[in-house]
Design an enzyme around this catalytic site. Structure first.
Site, short mmCIF file in Angstrom:
data_model
loop_
_atom_site.label_atom_id
_atom_site.label_comp_id
_atom_site.label_asym_id
_atom_site.label_seq_id
_atom_site.Cartn_x
_atom_site.Cartn_y
_atom_site.Cartn_z
N TYR A 149 24.87 -18.43 -6.13
CA TYR A 149 26.22 -17.59 -5.49
C TYR A 149 26.12 -17.60 -3.95
O TYR A 149 27.26 -17.83 -3.38
CB TYR A 149 26.51 -16.32 -6.04
CG TYR A 149 27.20 -16.19 -7.05
CD1 TYR A 149 26.76 -16.89 -8.41
CD2 TYR A 149 28.46 -15.22 -7.33
CE1 TYR A 149 27.27 -16.63 -9.69
CE2 TYR A 149 29.21 -15.19 -8.69
CZ TYR A 149 28.65 -15.75 -9.74
OH TYR A 149 29.22 -15.78 -10.92
N LYS A 200 15.66 -20.80 -17.04
CA LYS A 200 15.66 -22.13 -17.52
C LYS A 200 14.27 -22.90 -16.75
O LYS A 200 14.39 -23.64 -15.98
CB LYS A 200 16.79 -22.69 -16.57
CG LYS A 200 17.28 -24.23 -17.33
CD LYS A 200 17.77 -24.62 -18.65
CE LYS A 200 17.75 -25.85 -19.16
NZ LYS A 200 17.94 -25.92 -20.50
N ASP A 232 19.99 -21.58 -22.55
CA ASP A 232 20.84 -22.28 -23.58
C ASP A 232 20.57 -21.70 -24.71
O ASP A 232 21.36 -21.51 -25.79
CB ASP A 232 20.82 -23.84 -23.67
CG ASP A 232 19.32 -24.13 -23.37
OD1 ASP A 232 18.46 -23.29 -23.13
OD2 ASP A 232 18.91 -25.45 -23.59
N ASP A 256 26.17 -13.78 -15.43
CA ASP A 256 27.66 -14.07 -15.32
C ASP A 256 28.27 -14.51 -16.47
O ASP A 256 29.04 -13.94 -17.21
CB ASP A 256 27.95 -14.75 -14.11
CG ASP A 256 29.35 -14.89 -13.98
OD1 ASP A 256 30.25 -13.98 -14.27
OD2 ASP A 256 30.15 -16.17 -13.93
N ASP A 260 29.65 -12.21 -20.22
CA ASP A 260 31.15 -12.88 -20.70
C ASP A 260 30.89 -12.92 -22.14
O ASP A 260 31.76 -12.57 -23.08
CB ASP A 260 31.81 -13.77 -19.99
CG ASP A 260 32.63 -13.14 -18.70
OD1 ASP A 260 32.53 -12.02 -18.45
OD2 ASP A 260 33.66 -13.90 -18.50
C1 IPM Z 1 32.10 -11.14 -12.47
C2 IPM Z 1 33.00 -12.20 -12.18
C3 IPM Z 1 32.68 -12.53 -10.51
C4 IPM Z 1 31.50 -13.21 -10.58
C5 IPM Z 1 33.79 -13.35 -10.02
C6 IPM Z 1 35.21 -12.87 -9.97
C7 IPM Z 1 33.27 -13.83 -8.50
O1 IPM Z 1 33.07 -13.30 -12.95
O2 IPM Z 1 31.95 -9.88 -11.78
O3 IPM Z 1 31.44 -11.64 -13.38
O4 IPM Z 1 31.44 -14.34 -11.01
O5 IPM Z 1 30.56 -12.50 -10.30
MG MG Z 2 31.89 -13.15 -14.58
#
Ligand code: IPM
Ligand code: MG
Length: 367
Positions: A149, A200, A232, A256, A260
């Site tokens: 990032y 990884k 993975d 990240d 999710d």
């Molecule tokens: C998160 C989001 C952020 C990230 C984005 C909005 C920059 O996806 O907080 O997980 O990738 O960290």
């Molecule tokens: Mg995210």
């Protein structure tokens, strides 16, 4: 400076865009109720951020907002971004111009993302019923201020032959890996004592360094069981046997993605809070879900993630464990009563709006 546990009890409230303001409104009602009934002496300081700030001041993180955050003991954050600002150059868009700079500025290197399947909501999980029935309770500890990032160089360049090339750099220093690993080990120690490093290492040099540092540190935490998974494979295993995992330690990008995935299998991303913390007690607390522009302004969003983020704030930044637990119990209580926002509704439960859910949780604080 920002010495929370003692004098400073100012919370910066940054609602942002999309559903941010409406779910934040409910979290603020919960905080205000506790503030009154328990005489906590909290002050809420409101500030603009994200697209809302771009519209008003032409920038996603105005200096005034940063100053308010700097003089507060914690930030309660809603969400930023939406189609309206997607036409801006990427570095001016709310995510890259507000959220990432806030993380970096306050050195919020430890991102804690609990993903817990509430038994009442197992029906909403896309997991097969027999798998969901086993439940799970996983904490993703994600490194948040390093890796791909932020690594330099970063950019799109034109080569000598006129071809374009894009570069992102994945770089980690020893101290960055060490400090987040300590957070993960301590978290595991307070939970089920199992830590899985997601990496990884079969391809990436940075993952090799992560593995060796985690191995070395593990000798200081002999009560914690450590294992290693390639990312993975981890993406598969967390949906095949989620109950087997306790703390997942991840570098920025892997965390990240996996967080999710885990949010999805809990049934609703609208339920999950998160904390991004620095050394000491300062932190930024936000729902795991985004600004959800498609449902914004309709009073149908689930405010629980925002409300539970406020609970994490009280616990971590203000040391108010009892009050944090009160909020969490109130959320459990309304779920047990069968109240559901649209994202978690099913036949036989009571559909409520965002504000009705907020009211029910405020009422449940008194139970
Ligand atoms: C998160 C989001 C952020 C990230 C984005 C909005 C920059 O996806 O907080 O997980 O990738 O960290
Ligand atoms: Mg995210």
């Amino acid at each position: 400076m920002r010495n929370c546990m003692s004098l400073n009890k100012t919370i910066a409230v940054l609602a942002g865009d999309g559903i941010g303001p409406e779910v934040m409104h409910q979290a603020v009602r919960v905080l205000e109720k506790l503030n009154q009934s328990e005489k906590l002496g909290l002050t809420l300081a409101y500030a603009d951020v994200g697209g809302a700030a771009i519209d008003k001041y032409g920038e996603a993180l105005p200096r005034k907002t940063l100053e308010i955050c700097q003089t507060s003991c914690a930030i309660l954050f809603g969400s930023v971004g939406g189609p309206k600002w997607e036409c801006l150059p990427p570095e001016k868009q709310p995510e890259r111009a507000a959220l990432l700079p806030l993380r970096k500025h306050f050195q919020l290197y430890a991102n804690l993302r609990p993903a817990k399947l509430y038994p009442e909501l197992a029906h909403a999980s896309p997991l097969r019923t027999d798998l969901a029935a086993k439940g799970f309770d996983i904490l993703v500890v994600r490194e948040l201020t390093g890796g791909i990032y932020f690594g330099q160089p970063k950019g799109i360049y034109t080569c000598e032959n006129g071809e374009k090339k894009a570069v992102d750099t994945l770089v980690y220093h020893e101290h960055e890996i060490e400090r987040i690993s300590h957070v993960a080990f301590r978290a595991a120690r307070a939970r089920r004592k199992k830590l899985t490093l997601v990496d990884k290492a079969n391809v990436l040099e940075s993952s090799q360094l992560w593995r060796s540092i985690v191995r070395t540190l593990s000798t200081q935490y002999t009560d914690v069981m450590v294992d290693f998974l390639y990312v993975d494979n981890a993406a598969m295993q967390v949906i095949r046997r989620p109950w087997d995992f306790d703390v997942l330690l991840c570098e920025n990008l892997f965390g990240d993605i996996l967080s999710d995935e885990l949010a999805a299998i809990t049934g609703s991303i609208g339920m999950l809070p998160s904390a991004s913390i620095a050394d000491g007690s300062f932190g930024l607390y936000e729902p795991a879900g985004g600004s959800a522009p498609d449902i914004a302004g309709k009073d149908i969003a689930n405010p629980i993630a925002q409300i539970l983020s406020a609970a994490m704030l009280l616990r971590h930044s203000l040391g108010l464990e009892e009050q944090a637990a009160k909020i969490e119990l109130a959320v459990d209580a309304v779920l047990k009563l069968g109240l559901r926002t649209a994202d978690i509704w099913q036949e036989g439960t009571q559909l409520v709006t965002c504000s009705q859910m907020g009211s029910a949780i405020v009422d449940a604080l008194e139970l």
